[in-house]
Design a protein around this motif. Structure first.
Motif, PDB file in Angstrom:
ATOM      1  N   LYS A 149     -19.560 -21.416  32.969  1.00  0.00           N
ATOM      2  CA  LYS A 149     -20.115 -22.124  31.803  1.00  0.00           C
ATOM      3  C   LYS A 149     -21.641 -22.092  31.823  1.00  0.00           C
ATOM      4  O   LYS A 149     -22.284 -21.886  30.782  1.00  0.00           O
ATOM      5  N   LEU A 152     -22.775 -18.653  30.865  1.00  0.00           N
ATOM      6  CA  LEU A 152     -22.581 -18.424  29.430  1.00  0.00           C
ATOM      7  C   LEU A 152     -23.685 -19.112  28.620  1.00  0.00           C
ATOM      8  O   LEU A 152     -24.204 -18.537  27.645  1.00  0.00           O
ATOM      9  N   GLN A 156     -26.333 -17.212  26.138  1.00  0.00           N
ATOM     10  CA  GLN A 156     -26.511 -17.621  24.730  1.00  0.00           C
ATOM     11  C   GLN A 156     -27.972 -17.956  24.449  1.00  0.00           C
ATOM     12  O   GLN A 156     -28.500 -17.632  23.370  1.00  0.00           O
ATOM     13  N   GLN A 189     -16.790 -15.557  27.274  1.00  0.00           N
ATOM     14  CA  GLN A 189     -15.951 -16.582  26.631  1.00  0.00           C
ATOM     15  C   GLN A 189     -14.465 -16.299  26.882  1.00  0.00           C
ATOM     16  O   GLN A 189     -13.680 -17.217  27.108  1.00  0.00           O
ATOM     17  N   GLN A 192     -13.779 -17.365  30.317  1.00  0.00           N
ATOM     18  CA  GLN A 192     -13.711 -18.818  30.417  1.00  0.00           C
ATOM     19  C   GLN A 192     -12.353 -19.337  29.945  1.00  0.00           C
ATOM     20  O   GLN A 192     -11.775 -20.237  30.558  1.00  0.00           O
ATOM     21  N   ASN A 193     -11.854 -18.770  28.862  1.00  0.00           N
ATOM     22  CA  ASN A 193     -10.544 -19.184  28.361  1.00  0.00           C
ATOM     23  C   ASN A 193      -9.446 -18.893  29.389  1.00  0.00           C
ATOM     24  O   ASN A 193      -8.549 -19.726  29.635  1.00  0.00           O
TER      25      ASN A 193
END
Length: 500
Positions: A149, A152, A156, A189, A192-193
């Motif tokens: 996280k 990420l 971003q 992402q 992460q999922n």
């Protein structure tokens, strides 16, 4: 209408004035790159990208080689391309794990294997350790999720900074970087999922395993409670039997022997309780004991013979604690009292006896350990067997020729009878009791006299019963009185060197 246009121009100016300076954006990008440089997730994605680049280079070189070979050319260019192709293929093989999924080892749920089965109290430690290992793995996955996280968010922020830097005047290079960061965001992402799903599934698996192991631990603790309670019951029963033996059995020796037997049986019962409680297959124990017994019987013959001798002593009752015994082995003779009878040894305390002076140079008081198997192979004498407390002892005197032998016999017999009378009467009663077990021909316990001729004269032997625990004391007393009586008698001559 004009007012609206003015308002729109004002907002645009405000936005333009709010845009960060390019130098600040570049400094922010440098800071973000430094934070992302040592990141595990970023490194794995770079390996994934590099694998894709290698694949494209390999395809390109293969196409070039195909074109050159089609033209029939075999120049140095072909050799160089082939060498480059081999090098690239080798690098690609090293990065094979990054072919499809760069984060496979970080996001996939670890398999829970080798789940322990709690079958005994000692396995509880292994079960608790296994649960701790699972919890450690779960915390490691949570740490990976937090790291992902954070990574990420940094990517971003980097994409936003690149977009702001590229917004006034688009630059193809910056546009390409924005596209690459967008691809990273999509991949991260997705990872992460997957990690969220793996973490949730792994938590449920851990919960199920924990519930199963905790149930097994609870069962084993309950089982251990009953096993210990049963063992304590056996100990309590043994203690009660020993108390009864001390209360109702006459003689410390019998009570001691029975207590030793009770302790032995109780120890074996407790061992069997634990074996049958925790041994999964009793047939394994029987098979193991069969092979073990055969091996031990060969390797530890003396030990097994001593244990067998102990059982023989215990069952037959030929020796008890407190008995006066005599041991002869390898030319050495020991006389003493039995202190203890263990599974392997008989322990005696050497006493001062006639043997002390005649065979042991006056030495006594030693603790002697005799292996129990000695009762099968050696000469083992018990002076106080089955309640007998007296043994025959003898004195001899050399009477020169010319002595009144009959008078000497009367004196010796009278003195011996006087001192030995208590032992004679007691022994007669004890021998009468022994007739129930042994074939006794006679119960004669009175002193005996024998007269034997020798070159120097006649040797007078007097035998009498004396307490097994004090032979020297009575022997000295009788010998002294007989010598005094011989000296006072005018018709009895005494040899200058009497032998006793």
């Amino acid at each position: 209408m004009g007012l609206k246009i003015l308002m729109a121009l004002g907002m645009l100016c405000a936005l333009l004035s709010a845009q960060p300076e390019p130098s600040a954006l570049k400094a922010q990008l440098e800071s973000l790159d430094k934070q992302l440089e040592p990141n595990t997730w970023v490194q794995k994605f770079k390996n994934f990208e590099y694998y894709g680049e290698l694949s494209l280079k390999i395809q390109h070189i293969q196409q070039q080689l195909k074109t050159l070979k089609t033209k029939g050319e075999h120049s140095l260019d072909v050799s160089a391309l082939e060498h480059s192709l081999q090098s690239l293929q080798h690098q690609q093989k090293l990065l094979e794990s990054y072919k499809s999924h760069p984060f496979k080892d970080l996001v996939e749920k670890p398999l829970i294997v080798n789940i322990p089965t709690i079958t005994n109290p000692f396995a509880i430690i292994g079960g608790l350790s296994f649960l701790k290992t699972l919890q450690t793995r779960h915390k490691s996955m949570q740490a990976n999720l937090e790291s992902l996280k954070h990574t990420l968010r940094l990517i971003q922020e980097k994409r936003t900074a690149l977009e702001q830097l590229n917004s006034p005047s688009p630059d193809p290079k910056l546009t390409s970087q924005i596209y690459q960061e967008q691809v990273k965001i999509i991949e991260f992402q997705s990872a992460q999922n997957l990690l969220d799903a793996s973490l949730a599934s792994y938590a449920k698996d851990i919960q199920a395993v924990r519930a199963d192991i905790q149930a097994q631990i609870k069962d084993q603790l309950f089982k251990l409670f009953w096993v210990i309670l049963t063992a304590l019951g056996s100990v309590l029963l043994a203690w009660s039997l020993k108390r009864l033996s001390h209360k109702y059995l006459v003689g410390d020796e019998r009570a001691y022997t029975i207590n030793k037997a009770i302790n032995f049986i109780n120890a074996n019962v407790i061992v069997l309780i634990f074996l049958f409680a925790y041994l999964e297959n009793v047939s394994y124990l029987i098979t193991f004991l069969g092979f073990a017994s055969a091996g031990f019987a060969i390797a530890m013959r003396d030990v097994f013979m001593s244990a067998l001798g102990w059982l023989a002593i215990l069952i037959k009752g030929s020796v008890h604690v407190g008995d006066r015994v005599k041991i002869s082995k390898d030319g050495n003779t020991y006389v003493g009292d039995v202190l203890d009878i263990s599974m392997l040894n008989i322990t005696i305390l050497e006493e001062v006896t006639l043997t002390t002076y005649t065979k042991n140079n006056g030495r006594a008081g030693r603790i002697i350990f005799i292996p129990n198997n000695y009762i099968f192979t050696g000469l083992f004498s018990n002076h106080t067997h089955l309640g007998l407390s007296a043994v025959w002892d003898s004195l001899d005197f050399l009477l020169p020729l010319g002595s009144n032998y009959q008078h000497a016999i009367d004196i010796a017999l009278n003195i011996a009878s006087t001192h030995a009378k208590p032992y004679s009467e007691m022994t007669r009663a004890q021998l009468a009791k022994l007739r129930a077990k042994y074939a006794l021909r006679t119960l004669d316990s009175t002193p005996k006299i024998a007269l034997m001729p020798e070159k120097e004269g006649m040797r007078l032997y007097v035998s009498y019963l004396v307490g097994a625990y004090d032979t020297l004391g009575l022997r000295s007393q009788i010998a002294l009185e007989i010598l005094k009586a011989f000296e006072q008698a005018e018709d009895i001559l005494i040899s200058p060197k009497p032998t006793s």
